[in-house]
Design a protein around this motif. Structure first.
Motif, PDB file in Angstrom:
ATOM      1  N   THR A 405       0.830  -1.196   0.000  1.00 18.74           N
ATOM      2  CA  THR A 405       0.000   0.000   0.000  1.00 18.74           C
ATOM      3  C   THR A 405       0.870   1.254   0.000  1.00 18.74           C
ATOM      4  OG1 THR A 405      -0.097   0.088   2.416  1.00 18.74           O
ATOM      5  CG2 THR A 405      -1.771  -1.239   1.294  1.00 18.74           C
ATOM      6  N   ASP A 406       0.276   2.362  -0.422  1.00 18.89           N
ATOM      7  CA  ASP A 406       1.001   3.639  -0.410  1.00 18.89           C
ATOM      8  C   ASP A 406       1.363   4.052   1.010  1.00 18.89           C
ATOM      9  OD1 ASP A 406       0.803   3.756  -3.149  1.00 18.89           O
ATOM     10  OD2 ASP A 406      -1.012   5.004  -3.131  1.00 18.89           O
ATOM     11  N   ILE A 409       4.532   2.388   2.048  1.00 16.63           N
ATOM     12  CA  ILE A 409       5.685   2.963   1.372  1.00 16.63           C
ATOM     13  C   ILE A 409       6.092   4.284   2.022  1.00 16.63           C
ATOM     14  CG2 ILE A 409       6.516   3.916  -0.808  1.00 16.63           C
ATOM     15  CD1 ILE A 409       4.689   1.900  -2.246  1.00 16.63           C
ATOM     16  N   ILE A 410       5.090   5.134   2.302  1.00 12.58           N
ATOM     17  CA  ILE A 410       5.391   6.454   2.883  1.00 12.58           C
ATOM     18  C   ILE A 410       5.950   6.305   4.286  1.00 12.58           C
ATOM     19  CG2 ILE A 410       4.371   8.621   3.657  1.00 12.58           C
ATOM     20  CD1 ILE A 410       2.352   8.329   1.341  1.00 12.58           C
ATOM     21  N   VAL A 411       5.257   5.523   5.135  1.00  7.52           N
ATOM     22  CA  VAL A 411       5.710   5.354   6.523  1.00  7.52           C
ATOM     23  C   VAL A 411       7.094   4.713   6.571  1.00  7.52           C
ATOM     24  CG1 VAL A 411       5.245   4.166   8.690  1.00  7.52           C
ATOM     25  CG2 VAL A 411       3.373   5.267   7.450  1.00  7.52           C
ATOM     26  N   GLY A 412       7.290   3.677   5.758  1.00  2.00           N
ATOM     27  CA  GLY A 412       8.585   3.009   5.739  1.00  2.00           C
ATOM     28  C   GLY A 412       9.706   3.920   5.289  1.00  2.00           C
ATOM     29  N   SER A 413       9.441   4.735   4.293  1.00  2.00           N
ATOM     30  CA  SER A 413      10.465   5.652   3.795  1.00  2.00           C
ATOM     31  C   SER A 413      10.852   6.685   4.847  1.00  2.00           C
ATOM     32  CB  SER A 413       9.961   6.352   2.522  1.00  2.00           C
ATOM     33  OG  SER A 413       9.668   5.405   1.507  1.00  2.00           O
ATOM     34  N   VAL A 448       8.934  -2.711   7.909  1.00  2.00           N
ATOM     35  CA  VAL A 448       7.882  -2.014   7.167  1.00  2.00           C
ATOM     36  C   VAL A 448       8.171  -2.006   5.664  1.00  2.00           C
ATOM     37  CG1 VAL A 448       6.696   0.197   6.861  1.00  2.00           C
ATOM     38  CG2 VAL A 448       7.318  -0.585   9.161  1.00  2.00           C
ATOM     39  N   LEU A 449       9.434  -1.787   5.295  1.00  4.97           N
ATOM     40  CA  LEU A 449       9.783  -1.668   3.880  1.00  4.97           C
ATOM     41  C   LEU A 449      10.089  -3.012   3.222  1.00  4.97           C
ATOM     42  CD1 LEU A 449      12.055   1.518   3.719  1.00  4.97           C
ATOM     43  CD2 LEU A 449       9.745   1.237   2.815  1.00  4.97           C
ATOM     44  N   GLY A 450      10.085  -4.093   4.000  1.00  6.55           N
ATOM     45  CA  GLY A 450      10.405  -5.399   3.425  1.00  6.55           C
ATOM     46  C   GLY A 450       9.586  -5.741   2.201  1.00  6.55           C
ATOM     47  N   PRO A 451       8.235  -5.689   2.270  1.00  3.36           N
ATOM     48  CA  PRO A 451       7.429  -6.007   1.084  1.00  3.36           C
ATOM     49  C   PRO A 451       7.642  -5.032  -0.067  1.00  3.36           C
ATOM     50  CG  PRO A 451       6.114  -6.136   3.089  1.00  3.36           C
ATOM     51  CD  PRO A 451       7.408  -5.503   3.475  1.00  3.36           C
ATOM     52  N   PRO A 484       5.067 -10.348  -2.792  1.00  2.26           N
ATOM     53  CA  PRO A 484       6.153  -9.658  -2.068  1.00  2.26           C
ATOM     54  C   PRO A 484       6.000  -9.701  -0.559  1.00  2.26           C
ATOM     55  CG  PRO A 484       4.694  -8.079  -3.166  1.00  2.26           C
ATOM     56  CD  PRO A 484       4.325  -9.424  -3.668  1.00  2.26           C
ATOM     57  N   GLN A 485       4.755  -9.655  -0.050  1.00  7.52           N
ATOM     58  CA  GLN A 485       4.583  -9.706   1.393  1.00  7.52           C
ATOM     59  C   GLN A 485       5.019 -11.056   1.951  1.00  7.52           C
ATOM     60  OE1 GLN A 485       0.634  -8.547   2.485  1.00  7.52           O
ATOM     61  NE2 GLN A 485       0.988  -6.380   2.070  1.00  7.52           N
TER      62      GLN A 485
END
Length: 836
Positions: A405-406, A409-413, A448-451, A484-485
């Protein structure tokens, strides 16, 4: 509801076996480490409860200069003995003399030990003496000694043998008795050589006017507190009376707050890593099974089940698996603790751990943690299953989302950016707390960014397999990138285990490089006389004087260790002749100058922390209670060998009767033979217990020897975390193979052979394992750089060890796929195609 849970568990027992094993191993690891800590604490407590025999009160020097239980206190005036004996309520009082005493083996070499090397007098009162004779008799003449059994065995010594004791002068003695400490062969690894009182006064106390203390036994009806209160009025200032109970508790408290606390934290950290890895395996298992049961969850909703009921079903399943696995893990923890005890015994940590001890706190920690970790790992999939709409039961639904999900991506970044900034900032500014906080945050960002990274990373890692292995390789790559997850979930557990191993490997490599740079930057000479790292060991200071008279030697200087209070704060110091030390070491003096043998100097770090500079006034309190005011004569930058405080030997020797050096640095005259000088120094050092005469490389290696042993233990313990991660990969593959039953059947129907199916599953496992290994290596190297740099160590990752870690990750990935690949290839074609 309970019946439904039991039916689900029974019907999917093979799928949940991986979760059971992950929880079992994690709880086993945690339980084992906690039991080992309890066992060590119980052993130490037993030692201290027997350390003073049945002593009711001890009289000793009141000055405390060390935070370690073996830290020496200064001597007291021997005249206190007569005054104490005259106190009403004292049934017996014996003088106690304790000091440095290093026993030599039958071949004349020093008997090595991790514990203190002490000598003193044999106490004739068996109630005051914690040692008992196992063979022979008590010493009578000044040159007769009783030695403890552990060191008699280590030194190949028997009753009647002649040997020597370094006090630090070489004292020839005859062994007349062998003692045991209660039922043990020694007090931990403490070497205790007992002279007669006359011998201890002559060789250890260096005179009859001083003793280490007095041990008292109370008369009938007089308690310890009462006796101590009666004794205190007759004591001189600077002397104190403490009860035997308080002295035992004090020793145990020092161990609890020092070594044992660190030991428990390290073991607990390993247990936490294992459980964290297990949690990812559990989460991945439940995520896949819940994705496969999407239609089932929808049917429950269509039949009237609420979202809470769906969550409850999954939660009960998790608790059932977690409960059974935790109970099994408790039993497994005892076996693991026994294995760890043997492992630590082999590395001789200085305490004999007989039997296993477990406290109620260990159960109160382990059981809830096992259940909570399992429940928390399954909670996410349970909540996701509860959101499935009832209409999903009437149509096909995707088992898993195709892309992250977006929000993820945002939180992980953001988390990744903040963690990298914290680590880099902490490294640049030498702020270890900031770098550590960034390291923890980076683990969260990785999860968080793994997937997000999994699809592209699997495609890159799987590229060679697709090119070299044909269709099976391409299918393996596509399977890894399709979910990917799932790929990230299986790889994250391995990533954490590999990351921790890599972090420690890089950190130790950097620390070793720091030691090498410190020696290379400080000492340009070719030879070091190394007395070892024992805090109470070393060799007599006369060795350096004799070494300087050798024709090959240009200059030599010795360094000893000690404990003092500097402006009221406990400090470990180096003791040396600063002027002599300046001739063999480059201390990089930045303020003031080393003008002579009486210069007191400190490192730049200490000067900055304490607000000192050249010319500052400081007060040093020695173990005997004496105080001396010093002026900071120099501030130096190279503290690797000189330590943070440099106390002049001339001042130190006024407050001790047993001066020792632990190292001597030797520089040679131009053209002198290094080999010839080493032979001469080796012969010269033989009467001093034969300390090692080493070149610079061997000296650096010896400084890291204990570190290598610790790292071997760490690697051995972290292997379990990686095993748990690999079981998670195997479990994920098994569930994935089950999910793709029809797909595998169709592949077989269109011509795929069984070896091709096995190859496809194996390469999929290798791709996941390489993704986890590569991620762990990258993360570990980055954090190793950040944490090492924050401590001032150079970045020196050992390439060979890192290559081995990468190779092990790839091989382990292939091994994890053996069983899933075999099962995938054995499925019948028609049965697979007809599977729902």
């Amino acid at each position: 509801m309970i019946g439904l849970v039991l039916k689900e568990l029974w019907g999917r027992k093979r799928r949940l076996a991986g979760s059971f094993v992950a929880v079992f191993l994690g709880v086993t690891f945690l339980m084992g480490t906690l039991v080992l800590g309890d066992t060590l604490a119980g052993s130490i407590d037993g030692y201290f409860s027997r350390a003073y025999g049945d002593t009711d009160v001890s009289v000793r020097n009141a000055t405390k200069v060390s935070d370690t239980p073996w830290g020496a206190r200064g001597q007291i005036d021997a005249s206190a003995l007569d005054r104490v004996r005259a106190v009403d309520g004292v049934a017996n009082a014996e003088p106690v003399i304790q000091g440095s005493g290093q026993l030599l083996a039958k071949d004349g070499t020093l008997i090595q030990s991790r514990g203190p090397r002490t000598a003193g007098n044999w106490l004739n009162d068996p109630k005051l003496n914690p040692y008992r004779l196992a063979q022979g008799r008590a010493p009578r003449a000044p040159d007769e000694v009783v030695i403890n059994k552990m060191f008699a065995d280590e030194g190949d010594l028997r009753v009647g043998d002649r040997t020597a004791v370094l006090t630090p002068a070489r004292v020839p003695v005859t062994v007349v008795g062998i003692s045991r400490f209660g039922d043990e062969d020694a007090f931990g690894e403490t070497s205790f050589t007992a002279f007669s009182l006359e011998g201890a006064q002559r060789y250890v106390a260096q005179g009859t006017d001083r003793i280490s203390g007095i041990w008292l036994r109370a008369a009938g009806g007089v308690g310890q507190d009462e006796l101590a209160s009666r004794v205190r009025p007759v004591l001189s200032p600077g002397t104190e009376a403490v009860t035997g109970r308080a002295q035992s508790e004090e020793g145990m408290s020092l161990v609890e707050s020092g070594f044992l606390r660190v030991f428990r934290i390290v073991l607990g950290a390993f247990g936490g890593v294992a459980l964290l890895v297990a949690a990812f395996s559990i989460h991945n298992t439940f995520a896949i099974t819940m994705a496969q049961r999407t239609r089932e969850s929808a049917l429950l909703r269509a039949l009237g089940a609420g979202r809470r009921q769906v969550v409850a079903v999954v939660s009960f399943e998790a608790l059932a698996v977690g409960g059974v696995a935790t109970l099994a893990g408790l039993a497994g923890g005892f076996g693991f603790a026994a294995l760890l005890r043997q492992l630590f015994t082999q590395f001789r940590i200085g305490i004999a751990m007989e039997g296993l001890t477990v406290s109620a706190t260990t159960f109160l920690i382990t059981v809830p943690v096992g259940l909570v970790v399992t429940l928390a790992a399954a909670l996410g999939p349970a909540l996701k299953a509860s959101r499935v709409p009832p209409l999903a039961a009437l149509r096909e639904v995707a088992a898993e989302a195709g892309r992250p999900t977006d929000t993820r991506i945002i939180v992980g970044s953001v988390l990744a950016a903040v963690s990298v900034a914290a680590v880099v900032s902490g490294a640049i500014s030498d702020q270890m707390p900031m770098a550590s906080a960034g390291a923890v945050l980076s683990l969260v960002a990785m999860v968080v960014l793994g997937p997000v990274a999994a699809r592209r990373a699997a495609a890159i890692v799987g590229g060679p397999a697709a090119r070299l292995r044909g269709v099976p390789g391409r299918l393996a790559r596509d399977n890894a990138t399709r979910s990917p997850q799932r790929t990230a979930g299986a790889a994250t557990a391995l990533m954490i285990g590999v990351g921790v191993v890599t972090l420690l490997t890089v950190f130790i490599g950097s620390l070793r490089a720091s030691l090498e740079d410190g020696v290379a930057g400080s000492f340009s000479g070719p030879i070091v006389v190394n007395g070892g790292g024992n805090e109470t060991g070393g060799f007599g200071t006369r060795l350096v004087d004799e070494a300087e008279r050798l024709p090959q030697v240009r200059a030599a200087a010795g360094i000893g260790n000690g404990d003092v209070r500097v402006d009221g704060k406990i400090a470990n110091v180096r003791v040396a002749d600063p002027a002599a030390l300046r001739r063999v070491l480059d201390l990089d003096v930045t303020q003031g100058g080393i003008a002579g043998p009486d210069t007191f100097a400190v490192s730049e770090k200490t000067a900055d922390d304490r607000g000192w500079k050249a010319g500052s006034k400081v007060t040093v309190t020695f173990a005997d209670g004496g105080r001396q005011a010093f002026t900071v004569g120099a501030v130096y930058g190279n503290a690797d060998l000189a330590g943070d405080y440099l106390v002049p030997r001339s001042a130190w020797n006024r407050h001790t009767r047993q001066p020792l050096d632990t190292m001597a640095f030797v520089d040679l005259k131009p053209g002198a033979s290094v080999a010839g000088a080493r032979r001469a120094l080796t012969a010269l050092a033989k009467p001093y217990g034969a300390p090692s005469v080493e070149d610079r490389d061997a000296f650096v290696a010896s400084r890291t020897e204990d570190m290598n042993g610790f790292i071997a233990v760490v690697y051995g313990m972290l292997v379990l975390a990686i095993v748990i991660a690999l079981l998670g990969i195997a479990n994920t593959l098994s569930l994935s193979v089950h999910e793709r039953t029809r797909e595998l059947g169709l592949l077989r129907a269109v011509g795929a052979t069984r070896p091709q199916i096995r190859s496809m599953v194996r390469w999929e496992s290798v791709i996941v394992a390489l993704f986890g290994t590569a991620g762990g290596l990258g993360l570990g190297i980055f954090l190793g750089w950040g944490l090492g740099t924050a401590l001032g160590n150079p970045f020196a990752p050992p390439a060979a060890q890192l290559a081995v870690i990468a190779l092990v990750g790839a091989v382990a990935g292939a091994l994890a796929a053996v069983r899933p690949a075999k099962r995938a290839a054995q499925r019948a074609i028609l049965a697979s195609i007809a599977a729902p």
